[in-house]
Structure formats: C-alpha cells, structure tokens
Design a protein around this motif. Structure first.
Motif: not given
Length: 289
Positions: A134-153
């Motif tokens: 969550r904090q990485d998303l807030v800090d823009r260290k990762i995008s939602l697209a990257g997070f969902l892809a890595d999590a397989g969601l």
C-alpha cells in the motif's frame, strides 16, 4: 438532486482573497463511495482528512485521489470495458481506463479494500496479505498495473458503479475534475482507514453524517454533502448500486453571501449571475467560515 443548504459555506481559507485571473486547469481524479448494508441501513466509509493538508484539510471525505496514468497499463480487466466508462463519464477512452484504475488504487491505498480477484468471477476475501504494498503505491514506487500483475489479480471494474462528476469551482487554487464511483464492500474484506492522509475513519449512515455536519461535528464540502444526501434516499445497498443515473459534469460557482462564501449549483437562481470566480477588490474584506 437535493438542494444544497445555505448553511453549507466554504471553510476559511478555501478560497483565497486574491484569485488568479486565469483559473487553474482541473486535474483528473477519482473518488469512491465505499458502501455496505448494516442492521440500521446503508452505511458509507468516511475519512476525516488531516488538518493542514493542502486540499480539504480537516474535512470528511470518501477515499479518492488523482489519476496516475501508469495505472492504465492494467492488462487483466473484468467488467465494463473502458469505452463504456468513457460514455458514462463523457471523456475519452484512455482517461476512462485510467479513472477506473485510479478508483481501485485509491480505495486500496486509503481503506485497504481491494476491488480485484484471482479471476473475473471472484474477489479476494481477505486483502490484508497484500497490504505490504500500500505505501509503495502511495509513494508511486509501483503502479497498480504492476502490483496486480505481480499478484496475479484481475481488476474488477464490474464492482464499481458511476455516480457523479464534480469539478472544483474556478475560484479555488487547487482544482479537480473528479468522477465519483460507488462500490460495495466485498464479502470478507475490512476497511481500515490506515492512511497518512486521515486522522480517523468510520462507517456511518449518510443521514447520520449529515446530522453530524449540522451539529458541527463534521466538515463537509458540497460534493460530499450532496452524495450523502442522495444516498440517504436509498433503501439499501442494492437500491443504490442499481439506480440508473445520468452522470453530468457539475461545475459549481462560488458567491459571496453576506460575509460568508458558499457554493451554488446550476439551477440555483444565483448561479446565472455568479462570476466564474470571485473578484475581490483591494478594499474588499472577504470573511469565510
């Protein structure tokens, strides 16, 4: 649409005495009204923003924030396609895609609720295992697209419903073109309000939130007040989620009313004669409350 009460004035400092001659271009943003049914009726998730924040400090709001165009790279998407959202919100398809993604990301960042699942027919029943990002998303260290892809969601756009489109008045120095979404709290998930932008968070019936505003226990801006008033008319979550709504862009204006400043909407008798922004002369003393 209910009428805004005249007592709903803008907070002190929200509109500066010296308004720029050229209005600021609004930034695209998404707000999500997270809702659930309770024994007492429909409830919504509300955050009280930290005092001193550049925009809406101390006010009670729904989760939301600005668009990050990187979010739109989401590859796994279930539900209405971006073209459908573009038609509902009156914008181009790329922006519509980014708005839906921003809605999902901001909901997760500010409430911990994740509108995504292992496939297009399911949603995660417990989002806490994913809270580390969550904090990485807030800090823009990762995008939602990257997070969902890595999590397989898969992003579940079908869990969202379009609700409204509000644009900050021209008089204000920070302006947003905000699309409001309605979403049901997924079964098994919990909204926690763990965000640096809020001092507290709670579920409340819309009518109770408005009552708190009347008694000075909450500060509400016009879009939040109006959304609460509209939801207070719904019999429950299903009624709210399935209501047919025409989403028109609402561009309020601000007017001086005695020694306070308030917002007027299209249809208000004062709207046609109101300037797009306040023109406070050097001898004018503008008092806000």
């Amino acid at each position: 649409m209910p009428d805004l009460p005249k007592e709903l004035t803008l907070p002190e400092g929200f509109v500066p005495p010296d308004v720029p001659e050229n209005p600021v271009t609004p930034k695209d943003a998404a707000t999500v009204v997270l809702a659930r049914d309770s024994a007492d009726g429909l409830e919504v998730f509300l955050l009280r923003r930290v005092m001193g924040m550049a925009f809406a400090g101390g006010m009670t709001v729904f989760p939301g924030g600005g668009v990050d165009r990187r979010d739109a790279d989401v590859s796994n998407w279930a539900g209405p396609e971006p073209a459908w959202w573009a038609e509902r919100f009156g914008c181009d398809v790329p922006l519509a895609r980014a708005l839906v993604c921003a809605a999902v990301r901001e909901t997760f960042e500010e409430s911990g609720v994740l509108l995504a699942g292992p496939d297009g027919d399911s949603v995660v029943s417990d989002a806490e295992p994913f809270h580390g990002v969550r904090q990485d998303l807030v800090d823009r260290k990762i995008s939602l697209a990257g997070f969902l892809a890595d999590a397989g969601l898969v992003l579940r756009a079908d869990l969202l419903s379009p609700w409204a489109n509000w644009v900050t008045p021209e008089a204000e120095p920070r302006r947003y073109d905000t699309r409001f979404f309605l979403a049901a709290l997924p079964d098994g998930q919990r909204a926690d309000g763990v965000t640096s932008e809020a001092v507290d968070a709670d579920w409340q019936r819309p009518s109770e939130a408005i009552a708190d505003w009347k008694h000075g226990r909450r500060g509400l801006l016009p879009p939040t007040w109006m959304t609460l008033a509209e939801l207070a008319e719904c019999t429950g979550l299903s009624d709210a989620m399935t209501r047919e709504r025409t989403v028109d862009k609402i561009i309020p204006k601000v007017v001086r009313d005695g020694n306070v400043v308030r917002v007027v909407l299209p249809g208000d008798p004062a709207y046609a004669g109101a300037a797009g922004h306040l023109d406070a002369g050097p001898d004018d003393e503008l008092e806000l409350e």
